[in-house]
Write a protein that holds these residues in place. Structure first.
Motif, mmCIF file in Angstrom:
data_model
loop_
_atom_site.group_PDB
_atom_site.id
_atom_site.type_symbol
_atom_site.label_atom_id
_atom_site.label_comp_id
_atom_site.label_asym_id
_atom_site.label_seq_id
_atom_site.Cartn_x
_atom_site.Cartn_y
_atom_site.Cartn_z
ATOM 1 N N GLU A 287 1.033 -1.286 -0.020
ATOM 2 C CA GLU A 287 0.262 -0.410 -0.148
ATOM 3 C C GLU A 287 1.045 1.388 0.094
ATOM 4 O O GLU A 287 0.457 2.154 -0.846
ATOM 5 C CB GLU A 287 -1.166 0.248 1.648
ATOM 6 C CG GLU A 287 -2.082 -1.108 1.187
ATOM 7 C CD GLU A 287 -2.438 -1.442 2.081
ATOM 8 O OE1 GLU A 287 -2.399 -0.085 3.877
ATOM 9 O OE2 GLU A 287 -3.563 -1.779 2.249
ATOM 10 N N LEU A 291 0.829 4.343 -3.074
ATOM 11 C CA LEU A 291 1.044 6.196 -2.060
ATOM 12 C C LEU A 291 1.554 6.708 -3.016
ATOM 13 O O LEU A 291 1.626 7.329 -3.311
ATOM 14 C CB LEU A 291 0.566 5.952 -0.950
ATOM 15 C CG LEU A 291 -0.340 5.047 -0.034
ATOM 16 C CD1 LEU A 291 -0.828 5.210 1.732
ATOM 17 C CD2 LEU A 291 -1.871 6.310 -0.823
ATOM 18 N N CYS A 295 1.064 9.850 -5.446
ATOM 19 C CA CYS A 295 2.252 10.692 -4.986
ATOM 20 C C CYS A 295 3.332 11.602 -6.258
ATOM 21 O O CYS A 295 2.736 12.686 -6.021
ATOM 22 C CB CYS A 295 2.657 10.752 -3.221
ATOM 23 S SG CYS A 295 1.820 10.324 -2.678
ATOM 24 N N ALA A 346 -4.830 15.852 0.800
ATOM 25 C CA ALA A 346 -5.119 14.310 1.539
ATOM 26 C C ALA A 346 -3.846 13.400 1.188
ATOM 27 O O ALA A 346 -3.833 12.348 2.085
ATOM 28 C CB ALA A 346 -6.689 14.311 0.958
ATOM 29 N N ALA A 347 -3.611 13.333 -0.197
ATOM 30 C CA ALA A 347 -2.884 11.828 -0.174
ATOM 31 C C ALA A 347 -1.505 12.424 1.006
ATOM 32 O O ALA A 347 -0.926 10.831 1.387
ATOM 33 C CB ALA A 347 -2.340 12.406 -1.950
ATOM 34 N N GLN A 349 -1.643 12.997 3.733
ATOM 35 C CA GLN A 349 -1.747 13.284 5.262
ATOM 36 C C GLN A 349 -2.041 11.538 4.985
ATOM 37 O O GLN A 349 -1.602 11.031 6.226
ATOM 38 C CB GLN A 349 -3.418 13.639 5.631
ATOM 39 C CG GLN A 349 -3.376 13.530 6.396
ATOM 40 C CD GLN A 349 -3.184 14.038 7.819
ATOM 41 O OE1 GLN A 349 -2.467 14.901 7.614
ATOM 42 N NE2 GLN A 349 -3.146 12.929 9.275
ATOM 43 N N GLN A 350 -2.405 10.873 4.786
ATOM 44 C CA GLN A 350 -2.387 9.529 4.052
ATOM 45 C C GLN A 350 -1.344 8.706 3.681
ATOM 46 O O GLN A 350 -0.661 7.706 5.032
ATOM 47 C CB GLN A 350 -3.538 8.879 3.026
ATOM 48 C CG GLN A 350 -3.253 7.976 2.559
ATOM 49 C CD GLN A 350 -4.470 6.906 1.961
ATOM 50 O OE1 GLN A 350 -4.632 7.897 0.968
ATOM 51 N NE2 GLN A 350 -4.621 5.980 1.859
ATOM 52 N N GLU A 353 -0.210 8.831 7.036
ATOM 53 C CA GLU A 353 -0.081 7.791 8.628
ATOM 54 C C GLU A 353 0.447 6.385 8.206
ATOM 55 O O GLU A 353 0.207 5.787 9.286
ATOM 56 C CB GLU A 353 -1.843 7.865 8.015
ATOM 57 C CG GLU A 353 -2.560 8.656 8.625
ATOM 58 C CD GLU A 353 -3.890 8.655 8.821
ATOM 59 O OE1 GLU A 353 -4.709 9.926 8.893
ATOM 60 O OE2 GLU A 353 -4.678 8.147 7.898
ATOM 61 N N LEU A 354 0.001 5.740 7.192
ATOM 62 C CA LEU A 354 1.151 4.875 6.209
ATOM 63 C C LEU A 354 2.165 5.065 6.460
ATOM 64 O O LEU A 354 2.953 3.882 7.437
ATOM 65 C CB LEU A 354 1.100 5.069 5.032
ATOM 66 C CG LEU A 354 -0.495 4.451 4.329
ATOM 67 C CD1 LEU A 354 -0.374 4.326 3.481
ATOM 68 C CD2 LEU A 354 -1.238 3.498 4.599
#
Length: 666
Positions: A287, A291, A295, A346-347, A349-350, A353-354
């Protein structure tokens, strides 16, 4: 009297030699004639001069003079002369009288046998005519096991006692029979003197020896059997203990196996958790890669938008003219860019978190890996070794705890004892001072014990000692002086001390012919010497005690070196004063102090005494007999006394530090 060839013939008391013709016929290889009377001894030398194998010893055989000179009484009937005063002889010969007295050399039966040194493989004969000493001589030879060296014994025994202190003859026949002698002949032609001939029974003696050996063998076998029985019981005890230990170890191994099974189950669970964590990590990584691609695409799109914006800005100037007409189109583009910006935030921030999830997963993996390694190391170790280490540690902890408790208890008891002793002595001092107006003796670890003090007081009060010698001064010096003063009051009519103006005075005034003081104390320490001297003066005992300052000097004996009191000249002076009489002397050996390098520091005391005072009665007390050094000294003293053929008795005195008492010449 017999046709048996004789190697050595010993005749005690041959008198004028009336039996020499008979001895010439017997032709012994060696003839020893022992005669104390000088006139008879000279006559025997002349008569036996023709016999090359004849020896004449001018001395008396006596059991009670310890090889020392004695008085020999010559009567007008010379063959009745003796070391003893007459008793029944006066009734047998009413006209008997004393002509003169001689100082003759004496020898004990044991010393006589040592000088004779009889060959064991030959036949020897003993003839005893020792007026008043015959029974004592035979009994001592029998008791010492020396009589069996003679195969024939001829005795001249009186029918009734003829002398004072003569031992009765009733027990003599039984004693000779116990020594395997048989009575072969008895001549009673003279009703007053019976002549007996005894023959040694070799076969009876050998049978008894064989019986003793058999008895000893049986005892050894019984002891060996008892030892084997004890060993068997010990092995059985050990076997039972080993069985109990094995059961306990089996139970512990079972518990250990259970714990290993539980650990294996936990390990399996952890391995499953580790697999799930690894799968989760792989999914998370995938994942994260997707991502990252998104990005990257977004960044590329953003770059493209930026490039297009630049182009638009460049063409803005050109399009300003068309701005009004293109306002709707421009608003559309602005909305599009705003949406793309939101998607980009949003990308990002994700992605944050990952990244946090990936870090948490890595920490969990590290923890699981550490736990897995610890479990593997625990399994790799020896579980039995861990159990043994735990048991040994437990035993060691218990032993240490027991030792600490024991030491604490010992220290507590020692402190309680010391405190009680100090309080007891303080109470006694107060009571004694109030009652008698004087300070009582104080006892410490370095002084004599109270029990030994009581023994010394009893000895002084029960014996009228002519002299007391002390090696090592202190409280014992005052104690001996006070005991002697108390004894003088009891023996006031016969004693040698008196009181003058409240001070004890000796009736033996200082001179070269008598004793200056009744107590002689040697001290090598100058400080202790001054303290003892001051104490004697304060207590009014200086007239009784002669305190001698005697520094330690080198002393050598039989290859050994010692440091002992410089007392030789003083003891020699005392011997000169006491010459000509038999004195009774008490000796206390309480110094010098023993050290680890020289445990036998007190050994020379007996040597100094025997060199000058061996003829007197000596009561010697050795203090601190509980120590190995003093016990070794006592062994050396016994050997020294036996080498000098001095009779002695010994007794252990019951007291705190132990004491040994030797009675010499009693």
């Amino acid at each position: 009297m017999t046709s048996t060839p004789v190697h050595t013939l010993v005749h005690i008391g041959p008198g004028n030699g009336s039996q020499l013709p008979e001895y010439e016929i017997m032709a012994p290889a060696r003839l020893v004639l022992i005669e104390p009377l000088p006139t008879h001894a000279n006559s025997l030398r002349r008569l036996a001069a023709s016999q090359l194998n004849a020896q004449v010893w001018e001395q008396a055989i006596s059991c009670r003079h310890n090889n020392q000179p004695a008085t020999f009484i010559e009567f007008n009937l010379s063959e009745a002369s003796s070391l003893h005063q007459p008793s029944g002889l006066l009734q047998l010969y009413p006209g008997i009288k004393t002509l003169r007295q001689h100082q003759v050399q004496t020898q004990t039966p044991a010393a006589m046998m040592a000088t004779l040194n009889l060959p064991k493989s030959e036949t020897h004969r003993l003839v005893v005519e020792a007026n008043g000493e015959e029974t004592a001589i035979m009994l001592e030879l029998a008791q010492l096991g020396l009589l069996q060296q003679f195969k024939q014994v001829q005795l001249a025994l009186p029918a009734t006692p003829l002398y004072i202190n003569e031992q009765p003859t009733e027990q003599l026949p039984q004693q000779l029979q116990d020594c395997h002698f048989e009575l072969m002949q008895e001549n009673t032609d003279d009703p007053d003197i019976h002549v007996q001939l005894w023959q040694f029974n070799q076969h009876s003696y050998q049978r008894e020896q064989q019986q003793h050996k058999l008895t000893a063998t049986i005892k050894e076998q019984e002891q060996h059997l008892a030892q084997l029985t004890a060993q068997l019981q010990q092995e059985q005890t050990r076997h039972v203990a080993a069985s109990n230990n094995a059961d306990a170890l089996t139970s512990q191994v079972t518990d250990l196996k259970k714990r290993n099974a539980e650990s294996d189950q936990k390990l399996t669970t952890l391995q499953q958790s580790l697999g799930e964590a690894e799968a989760l990590q792989a999914q998370t990584q995938k994942e994260a890669a997707a991502l990252k691609e998104q990005c990257k695409a977004a960044e590329q799109a953003q770059q493209a938008a930026q490039d297009q914006l630049n182009l638009l800005q460049q063409s803005l100037a050109e399009a300003q003219a068309q701005l009004v007409s293109s306002e709707d189109e421009l608003t559309k583009y602005k909305n599009y860019f705003q949406n793309r910006k939101k998607q980009h935030e949003a990308a990002e921030q994700q992605i944050v978190e990952l990244t946090q999830q990936l870090s948490s997963a890595n920490e969990q993996i590290n923890q699981l890996t550490t736990q897995l390694q610890q479990q593997q190391q625990q399994q790799a170790g020896s579980k039995l070794g861990e159990l043994e280490q735990k048991m040994e540690q437990l035993f060691a902890d218990q032993a240490e705890q027991l030792r600490q408790n024991t030491n604490a208890l010992g220290q507590h008891v020692t402190k309680m004892h010391a405190s009680s002793n100090r309080q007891w002595q303080a109470t006694l001092a107060v009571q004694h001072s109030l009652s008698f107006g004087e300070q009582p003796l104080q006892f410490s670890d370095t002084s004599i014990s109270p029990e030994l003090a009581q023994h010394l007081i009893t000895l002084v009060q029960n014996n009228n000692y002519d002299l007391i010698i002390e090696f090592g001064s202190g409280h014992s010096t005052s104690l001996l002086a006070r005991a002697l003063l108390s004894q003088n009051k009891r023996w006031q009519g016969n004693g040698q001390l008196a009181l003058h103006n409240g001070e004890p005075q000796t009736q033996l005034m200082p001179s070269e012919h008598d004793l200056p003081k009744r107590v002689i104390s040697f001290e090598h320490n100058k400080t202790f010497y001054q303290q003892t001297k001051q104490a004697l003066q304060q207590q009014g005992l200086s007239q009784i005690v002669e305190l001698v300052y005697a520094p330690l000097v080198d002393y050598s004996e039989q290859g050994s070196d010692y440091l002992f009191y410089d007392c030789k000249d003083k003891i020699k002076q005392l011997a000169q004063i006491l010459a000509g009489r038999e004195a009774h002397i008490l000796v206390l050996v309480d110094g010098p102090s023993s050290t680890q390098e020289q445990e036998s520091a007190r050994y020379p005391a007996l040597s100094h005494l025997l060199k000058n005072l061996a003829a007197h009665k000596l009561d010697i007390i050795l203090d601190d007999y509980h120590r190995n050094g003093e016990q070794h000294i006592a062994e050396q003293w016994r050997s020294q006394l036996k080498a000098r053929s001095l009779h002695f008795n010994e007794a252990s005195l019951h007291c705190e530090k132990g004491a040994l008492m030797l009675e010499i010449n009693h």
